[in-house]
Design an enzyme around this catalytic site. Structure first.
Site, PDB file in Angstrom:
ATOM      1  N   ASP A   1       0.859  -1.177   0.000  1.00 36.49           N
ATOM      2  CA  ASP A   1       0.000   0.000   0.000  1.00 36.49           C
ATOM      3  C   ASP A   1       0.898   1.230   0.000  1.00 36.49           C
ATOM      4  O   ASP A   1       1.591   1.509   0.980  1.00 36.49           O
ATOM      5  CB  ASP A   1      -0.901  -0.021   1.241  1.00 36.49           C
ATOM      6  CG  ASP A   1      -1.823   1.182   1.326  1.00 36.49           C
ATOM      7  OD1 ASP A   1      -1.675   2.111   0.517  1.00 36.49           O
ATOM      8  OD2 ASP A   1      -2.675   1.197   2.240  1.00 36.49           O
TER       9      ASP A   1
ATOM     10  N   LYS B   1       5.465  14.276  -9.915  1.00 32.88           N
ATOM     11  CA  LYS B   1       6.114  13.763 -11.121  1.00 32.88           C
ATOM     12  C   LYS B   1       7.502  14.355 -11.331  1.00 32.88           C
ATOM     13  O   LYS B   1       8.390  13.673 -11.846  1.00 32.88           O
ATOM     14  CB  LYS B   1       5.226  14.013 -12.335  1.00 32.88           C
ATOM     15  CG  LYS B   1       3.907  13.232 -12.333  1.00 32.88           C
ATOM     16  CD  LYS B   1       4.122  11.749 -12.543  1.00 32.88           C
ATOM     17  CE  LYS B   1       4.021  10.886 -11.335  1.00 32.88           C
ATOM     18  NZ  LYS B   1       4.152   9.431 -11.630  1.00 32.88           N
TER      19      LYS B   1
ATOM     20  N   SER C   1       7.304   8.642 -14.780  1.00 32.60           N
ATOM     21  CA  SER C   1       6.929  10.013 -14.460  1.00 32.60           C
ATOM     22  C   SER C   1       5.800  10.428 -15.407  1.00 32.60           C
ATOM     23  O   SER C   1       4.911   9.639 -15.696  1.00 32.60           O
ATOM     24  CB  SER C   1       8.142  10.942 -14.566  1.00 32.60           C
ATOM     25  OG  SER C   1       7.793  12.269 -14.232  1.00 32.60           O
TER      26      SER C   1
ATOM     27  N   TYR D   1       0.034  16.890  -8.507  1.00 34.22           N
ATOM     28  CA  TYR D   1       0.465  15.777  -9.364  1.00 34.22           C
ATOM     29  C   TYR D   1       1.774  16.133 -10.060  1.00 34.22           C
ATOM     30  O   TYR D   1       2.710  15.319 -10.107  1.00 34.22           O
ATOM     31  CB  TYR D   1      -0.615  15.458 -10.395  1.00 34.22           C
ATOM     32  CG  TYR D   1      -0.263  14.312 -11.321  1.00 34.22           C
ATOM     33  CD1 TYR D   1      -0.143  13.020 -10.822  1.00 34.22           C
ATOM     34  CD2 TYR D   1      -0.064  14.520 -12.685  1.00 34.22           C
ATOM     35  CE1 TYR D   1       0.179  11.958 -11.657  1.00 34.22           C
ATOM     36  CE2 TYR D   1       0.256  13.466 -13.529  1.00 34.22           C
ATOM     37  CZ  TYR D   1       0.383  12.193 -13.011  1.00 34.22           C
ATOM     38  OH  TYR D   1       0.704  11.140 -13.851  1.00 34.22           O
TER      39      TYR D   1
END
Length: 335
Positions: free
Chosen positions: A92, A206, A173, A202
């Site tokens: 997890d 990345k 990525s 986000y």
């Protein structure tokens, strides 16, 4: 010029002439070439993880694959799952303790790892959500979990490197890293000061993926452990599960998105190219795109673009993120 440049010059949507992950294996003549080697892949319950596993299984390697939902992962893998040389391991990514347990499980079975593919991820989480450790969900899932996983597996990755095939870490990525404009301040990775934005969070996770690969190369490349990051392209997978149906349909009906969209088999091709290509032997610290090293360009926010931008490579921020990540995952220093 990449051998796949022509295929990517004028894309015509999913299942066009662009290569698949299995084609990469064939073109690199890697069938059964990694027998006896251990390969780790995170996030194999759907999409790119499944296709990455399908292709790397053809190398003959023993696969250790992680997923949060093991039943779902086994169903998604279907007839490619071979219990004689594949194992599913629960992990997890929102729990650092779960990451530690998964790494211990793998290390109890092998002390040498040749390839680590960091594939699992999440995006577009609409509201600020924190893990039990107090970390922003996208940053924790996409970066911190993989960072800790790598650190725990690092001795085995170094031990698994050989003159015939040096160990590799391949981190999925996104072109969204281009929108981050570099790494945010150390005291606001988790939006402690407010200003949460799903796309921004986000993008930050990345660029962290890219910086992690770059710093791995800087620290361990001379020891035969290399790392790359990559933009897989536009693929309809469960990564977008936090998006509304209206948002998904609007995206998929965009003519430019339709033109550049890849199938999952094509979306996993750059990952597999990073993992096995002869061109990358002994190399790392590079962003990959469309089965090639990404060209370097100027800053822009084009979500369909795959070029590296000026902040794709930044030694100062890469080192800062590494130091901060060690602290966040409870490793005060590297042993």
């Amino acid at each position: 010029m990449s051998r796949y440049s022509v295929a990517h010059a004028d894309p015509q949507g999913a299942n066009d002439a662009r290569p698949t992950a299995m084609q990469i294996i064939h073109d690199e003549q890697m069938e059964d070439k990694l027998v006896g080697k251990a390969v780790i892949i995170t996030g194999v319950s759907s999409g790119l993880g499944v296709e990455t596993a399908r292709a790397l299984a053809a190398t003959g390697a023993t696969l250790y694959m992680t997923a949060r939902d093991l039943d779902r992962a086994k169903s998604a893998l279907g007839d490619i799952f071979d219990p004689h040389r594949m194992e599913l391991i629960h992990m997890d990514h929102t729990s650092l303790e779960s990451v530690r347990t998964a790494a211990q499980n793998i290390l109890s079975k092998t002390d040498k790892i040749t390839i680590l593919v960091c594939n699992a991820g999440v995006m577009a989480v609409k509201d600020l959500q924190l893990t039990d450790q107090g970390y922003e969900l996208q940053f924790a899932t996409n970066h911190l979990a993989h960072f800790l996983f790598f650190e725990l597996l690092r001795p085995a990755l170094l031990a698994g490197s050989s003159s015939e095939f040096q160990s590799r870490v391949v981190i999925v990525s996104s072109s969204s890293h281009r929108m981050a404009r570099g790494l945010g301040p150390s005291d606001n990775y988790h939006y402690q000061k407010g200003g949460y934005d799903p796309r921004g969070a986000y993008a930050q996770s990345k660029i962290a993926n890219v910086y992690m690969a770059n710093e791995i190369e800087r620290r361990y490349g001379s020891q035969g452990l290399h790392a790359t990051s990559l933009n897989p392209g536009i693929i309809a997978t469960s990564l977008g599960r936090h998006m509304s149906e209206e948002e998904i349909q609007a995206l998929l009906q965009n003519p430019m998105v339709q033109k550049f969209q890849k199938s999952p088999e094509q979306g996993a091709a750059t990952t597999v190219w990073g993992a096995v290509s002869e061109e990358l032997a002994g190399k790392g610290g590079l962003l990959l795109d469309n089965c090639a090293v990404a060209a370097r360009g100027d800053y822009d926010e084009n979500p369909l673009g795959g070029d590296a931008v000026p902040h794709t490579y930044c030694a100062e921020d890469e080192a800062r993120l590494w130091k901060d990540s060690l602290e966040m995952v409870g490793l005060s220093s590297e042993n």
